[in-house]
Scaffold this motif. Structure first.
Motif, mmCIF file in Angstrom:
data_model
loop_
_atom_site.group_PDB
_atom_site.id
_atom_site.type_symbol
_atom_site.label_atom_id
_atom_site.label_comp_id
_atom_site.label_asym_id
_atom_site.label_seq_id
_atom_site.Cartn_x
_atom_site.Cartn_y
_atom_site.Cartn_z
ATOM 1 N N GLU A 250 0.849 -1.200 0.000
ATOM 2 C CA GLU A 250 0.000 0.000 0.000
ATOM 3 C C GLU A 250 0.878 1.242 0.000
ATOM 4 O O GLU A 250 1.983 1.204 0.552
ATOM 5 C CB GLU A 250 -0.774 0.062 1.326
ATOM 6 C CG GLU A 250 -2.074 -0.634 1.380
ATOM 7 C CD GLU A 250 -2.612 -0.466 2.802
ATOM 8 O OE1 GLU A 250 -3.507 0.356 2.992
ATOM 9 O OE2 GLU A 250 -2.087 -1.147 3.711
ATOM 10 N N ARG A 251 0.329 2.334 -0.519
ATOM 11 C CA ARG A 251 1.019 3.624 -0.433
ATOM 12 C C ARG A 251 0.224 4.537 0.497
ATOM 13 O O ARG A 251 -1.004 4.625 0.380
ATOM 14 C CB ARG A 251 1.081 4.285 -1.803
ATOM 15 C CG ARG A 251 2.215 3.803 -2.645
ATOM 16 C CD ARG A 251 2.581 4.812 -3.728
ATOM 17 N NE ARG A 251 3.807 4.390 -4.377
ATOM 18 C CZ ARG A 251 5.018 4.698 -3.941
ATOM 19 N NH1 ARG A 251 5.170 5.474 -2.896
ATOM 20 N NH2 ARG A 251 6.097 4.251 -4.552
ATOM 21 N N TYR A 252 0.913 5.158 1.412
ATOM 22 C CA TYR A 252 0.215 6.109 2.287
ATOM 23 C C TYR A 252 1.206 7.158 2.808
ATOM 24 O O TYR A 252 2.428 6.990 2.690
ATOM 25 C CB TYR A 252 -0.484 5.404 3.452
ATOM 26 C CG TYR A 252 0.370 4.404 4.201
ATOM 27 C CD1 TYR A 252 1.352 4.816 5.102
ATOM 28 C CD2 TYR A 252 0.193 3.031 4.021
ATOM 29 C CE1 TYR A 252 2.128 3.908 5.795
ATOM 30 C CE2 TYR A 252 0.978 2.102 4.691
ATOM 31 C CZ TYR A 252 1.940 2.554 5.584
ATOM 32 O OH TYR A 252 2.717 1.659 6.260
ATOM 33 N N ILE A 253 0.651 8.213 3.390
ATOM 34 C CA ILE A 253 1.502 9.255 3.990
ATOM 35 C C ILE A 253 1.672 8.901 5.470
ATOM 36 O O ILE A 253 0.678 8.790 6.197
ATOM 37 C CB ILE A 253 0.845 10.647 3.858
ATOM 38 C CG1 ILE A 253 0.710 11.001 2.368
ATOM 39 C CG2 ILE A 253 1.650 11.705 4.604
ATOM 40 C CD1 ILE A 253 0.044 12.327 2.108
ATOM 41 N N PRO A 254 2.920 8.704 5.924
ATOM 42 C CA PRO A 254 3.109 8.382 7.344
ATOM 43 C C PRO A 254 2.639 9.525 8.248
ATOM 44 O O PRO A 254 2.632 10.679 7.838
ATOM 45 C CB PRO A 254 4.626 8.201 7.466
ATOM 46 C CG PRO A 254 5.120 7.964 6.093
ATOM 47 C CD PRO A 254 4.194 8.701 5.184
ATOM 48 N N TRP A 255 2.265 9.141 9.439
ATOM 49 C CA TRP A 255 1.935 10.148 10.459
ATOM 50 C C TRP A 255 3.201 10.427 11.269
ATOM 51 O O TRP A 255 4.131 9.602 11.273
ATOM 52 C CB TRP A 255 0.836 9.634 11.387
ATOM 53 C CG TRP A 255 -0.520 9.618 10.745
ATOM 54 C CD1 TRP A 255 -0.787 9.624 9.403
ATOM 55 C CD2 TRP A 255 -1.775 9.585 11.422
ATOM 56 N NE1 TRP A 255 -2.140 9.592 9.197
ATOM 57 C CE2 TRP A 255 -2.774 9.580 10.418
ATOM 58 C CE3 TRP A 255 -2.170 9.565 12.755
ATOM 59 C CZ2 TRP A 255 -4.134 9.544 10.731
ATOM 60 C CZ3 TRP A 255 -3.516 9.529 13.072
ATOM 61 C CH2 TRP A 255 -4.493 9.527 12.065
ATOM 62 N N ILE A 256 3.172 11.553 11.969
ATOM 63 C CA ILE A 256 4.385 11.965 12.705
ATOM 64 C C ILE A 256 4.070 12.249 14.175
ATOM 65 O O ILE A 256 3.118 12.973 14.495
ATOM 66 C CB ILE A 256 5.008 13.220 12.037
ATOM 67 C CG1 ILE A 256 5.544 12.852 10.648
ATOM 68 C CG2 ILE A 256 6.124 13.803 12.912
ATOM 69 C CD1 ILE A 256 6.042 14.033 9.847
ATOM 70 N N LEU A 257 4.902 11.656 15.026
ATOM 71 C CA LEU A 257 4.882 12.024 16.441
ATOM 72 C C LEU A 257 6.180 12.784 16.703
ATOM 73 O O LEU A 257 7.253 12.329 16.306
ATOM 74 C CB LEU A 257 4.832 10.790 17.341
ATOM 75 C CG LEU A 257 3.608 9.890 17.172
ATOM 76 C CD1 LEU A 257 3.752 8.633 18.035
ATOM 77 C CD2 LEU A 257 2.326 10.630 17.542
ATOM 78 N N GLU A 258 6.065 13.910 17.373
ATOM 79 C CA GLU A 258 7.232 14.786 17.530
ATOM 80 C C GLU A 258 7.553 15.027 19.006
ATOM 81 O O GLU A 258 6.646 15.187 19.828
ATOM 82 C CB GLU A 258 6.923 16.135 16.881
ATOM 83 C CG GLU A 258 7.891 17.236 17.291
ATOM 84 C CD GLU A 258 7.504 18.595 16.744
ATOM 85 O OE1 GLU A 258 8.217 19.086 15.874
ATOM 86 O OE2 GLU A 258 6.484 19.166 17.189
ATOM 87 N N THR A 259 8.855 15.053 19.306
ATOM 88 C CA THR A 259 9.276 15.596 20.606
ATOM 89 C C THR A 259 10.239 16.736 20.306
ATOM 90 O O THR A 259 11.098 16.609 19.440
ATOM 91 C CB THR A 259 9.988 14.554 21.492
ATOM 92 O OG1 THR A 259 11.315 14.345 20.982
ATOM 93 C CG2 THR A 259 9.253 13.233 21.551
ATOM 94 N N SER A 260 10.059 17.857 20.989
ATOM 95 C CA SER A 260 10.900 19.019 20.684
ATOM 96 C C SER A 260 11.187 19.794 21.970
ATOM 97 O O SER A 260 10.270 20.207 22.682
ATOM 98 C CB SER A 260 10.168 19.921 19.694
ATOM 99 O OG SER A 260 10.982 21.020 19.373
ATOM 100 N N VAL A 261 12.470 19.951 22.240
ATOM 101 C CA VAL A 261 12.845 20.695 23.450
ATOM 102 C C VAL A 261 13.883 21.748 23.096
ATOM 103 O O VAL A 261 14.781 21.497 22.290
ATOM 104 C CB VAL A 261 13.371 19.752 24.562
ATOM 105 C CG1 VAL A 261 14.514 18.874 24.085
ATOM 106 C CG2 VAL A 261 13.817 20.556 25.795
ATOM 107 N N GLY A 262 13.756 22.918 23.702
ATOM 108 C CA GLY A 262 14.750 23.971 23.531
ATOM 109 C C GLY A 262 15.940 23.669 24.432
ATOM 110 O O GLY A 262 15.767 23.431 25.634
#
Ligand code: GAP
Length: 470
Positions: free
Chosen positions: A325-337
């Motif tokens: 199948e072709r699909y757009i992956p989802w994203i989980l993000e962690t971001s710290v300054g």
């Protein structure tokens, strides 16, 4: 009020800031010119702590993981990137300006201060209504007259004139408003070059710039900062469990760096940013400021790749090798300054201790992996060549092993210990007459090792020193 964690008082933050300057951790930007608001420079000890934080982050998120890849993307990006990301349209703060004093206020923060929560998705007109209702109270809080301009959206992106050689004005080029966009732009390159299976992570530490209206609270809200990000690419709809796991993992990581668990907590956003479907902050209980955001953990669904696919016209779908199948992956993000992390680590490590008989000491109880120096080496007296020579030998031995070792022969031993305590050096090694075997032959080739946290001293053979310190 006494801080139960440290037995020091409410002004712990200002003491931490002052120690950071005095001991070469953090300096105000462009200080000799009167300063550049919202910019700080990391001094000789600060850059070591900062680099150690980055190393610890990289180790936990790249080396200790499987299927996580590092990246370092360029800061300047195609102008359309920031349109696709939503930043040119949606990355703004609502502000008003006092016409008499030209003081600028952030409307959402001012409303919050008078007990009103403004929804992030509110239009300027809706915010105007709320602001008008509370205008007098806000004016009074800020000692202003109340003669305000209308509310307007102030975009936070910092613009540059890169490539505009004629001055005629080309499409604006921006400095990154968030570092993670470089990861989305390289998603396809990473898939093509590394052939990763989902879920996979991409990790980057990169600079971000924001035209913050009121930079404040030292390193907490600056105009130039670094973000340490992980972007986890997952299969669509497989976000819930992975998101919970990621949140917990990130909180546990701060505890593993020695931050007191009672100073950390999760807080869910009532209003999420334009790119997220769910957002939680890891908050730290900053002295004098109270609980505030240290790190953001965001469920970004397919927002980013979908936007970049549409704006760039490049196919960013993922071909699932198991299902075809072709699909757009989802994203989980962690971001710290990094600045906020630095401030939290320093404040958490700051302790004042009463030693009795009118004596006290200030000590940074930093995790040994984070401390600017792993160990300091001193000759008992700096005018005794034999002591200096032996101390130099020990210094060279430890430097070869640990790299970041301090040579400290300033003042007397007591002063050196106080200084190294304030820098957070876990151990001090002193070479004395015993080391030379002059006092007690049984002590020949042993040194005094002093422990930063307990102040205890013990004699250790030079031959066993590296193992002991490890
Ligand atoms: N890519 C998502 C993103 O940028 P954010 O919540 O705007 O989300 C993530 O920023 C982290 O970056 C924050 O949790 C904070 O640690 C740091 N940060 C954001 N703005 C900052 C500023 N003006 N000064 C210092 N750090 C900042």
């Amino acid at each position: 009020m006494t801080d139960p964690n440290t037995n020091s008082s409410d002004d712990k933050m200002s003491k931490t800031v002052s120690l950071a300057k005095r001991r070469g951790f953090v300096f105000p930007g462009s200080e000799i010119y009167g300063g550049q608001a919202g910019v700080y420079d990391y001094g000789p000890h600060g850059v070591e702590l900062l680099n150690n934080l980055k190393k610890a982050f990289w180790k936990a998120n790249v080396y200790d993981k499987e299927n996580y890849f590092g990246l370092d993307s360029g800061m300047f990006k195609h102008p359309r990137v920031w349109e696709a990301s939503g930043h040119t349209a949606g990355f703004s703060d609502p502000i008003v300006e006092c016409r008499d004093t030209q003081t600028r206020l952030r409307v959402d923060k001012e409303l919050e201060a008078v007990g009103v929560t403004a929804d992030e998705k509110m239009s300027v007109d809706e915010l105007q209504v709320l602001f008008d209702e509370h205008k007098d109270e806000i004016a009074q809080r800020n000692n202003l007259s109340g003669n305000f301009t209308p509310v307007r959206a102030f975009n936070l992106l910092v613009q540059s004139n890169l490539g505009d050689f004629t001055g005629a004005g080309t499409d604006p080029v921006y400095l990154p408003g968030e570092a993670c966009q470089g990861i989305y732009l390289n998603y396809k390159n990473i898939v093509d070059s590394m052939s990763p299976r989902l879920p996979f992570g991409v990790v980057q530490i990169g600079k971000a710039f924001r035209n913050e209206i009121s930079p404040r609270n030292w390193l907490f809200r600056t105009r130039e900062f670094e973000q340490a990000d992980t972007q986890l690419f997952i299969k669509p709809n497989e976000n819930k469990e992975a998101y919970e796991q990621l949140k917990q993992e990130r909180l546990d990581w701060y505890v593993s760096l020695g931050i007191k668990p009672e100073n950390l907590r999760f807080k869910q956003h009532e209003n999420v940013a334009f790119y997220a479907s769910d957002a939680w902050d890891i908050e730290y209980n900053f002295p004098s400021m109270g609980w505030d955001e240290l790190e953001g953990v965001h469920d970004r669904t397919d927002y980013d790749l979908k936007q970049h696919m549409e704006f760039s016209g490049t196919d960013l779908t993922y071909l699932d090798p198991e299902t075809n199948e072709r699909y757009i992956p989802w994203i989980l993000e962690t971001s710290v300054g990094l600045g906020r992390m630095f401030a939290a680590v320093l404040a958490d490590a700051y302790h004042e201790e009463d030693l009795g008989e009118g004596n006290s000491r200030t000590v940074l109880k930093l995790h040994p992996d984070l401390a600017p120096y792993r160990v300091a080496v001193s000759p008992l007296l700096k005018n005794k060549p034999q002591l200096v020579e032996k101390a130099r030998e020990v210094f060279t031995l430890l430097k070869a092993e640990f790299g970041n070792v301090a040579w400290d022969d300033n003042g007397n031993v007591g002063k050196r210990y106080r200084r190294q305590d304030e820098i957070g050096t876990p151990h001090c090694v002193t070479i004395d007459f015993d080391t030379l075997g002059e006092e007690d032959p049984a002590h020949k080739d042993t040194v005094t090792v002093r422990d930063r946290d307990t102040g205890e001293q013990q004699r250790v053979a030079v031959a066993e020193l590296v193992e002991f310190l490890k």
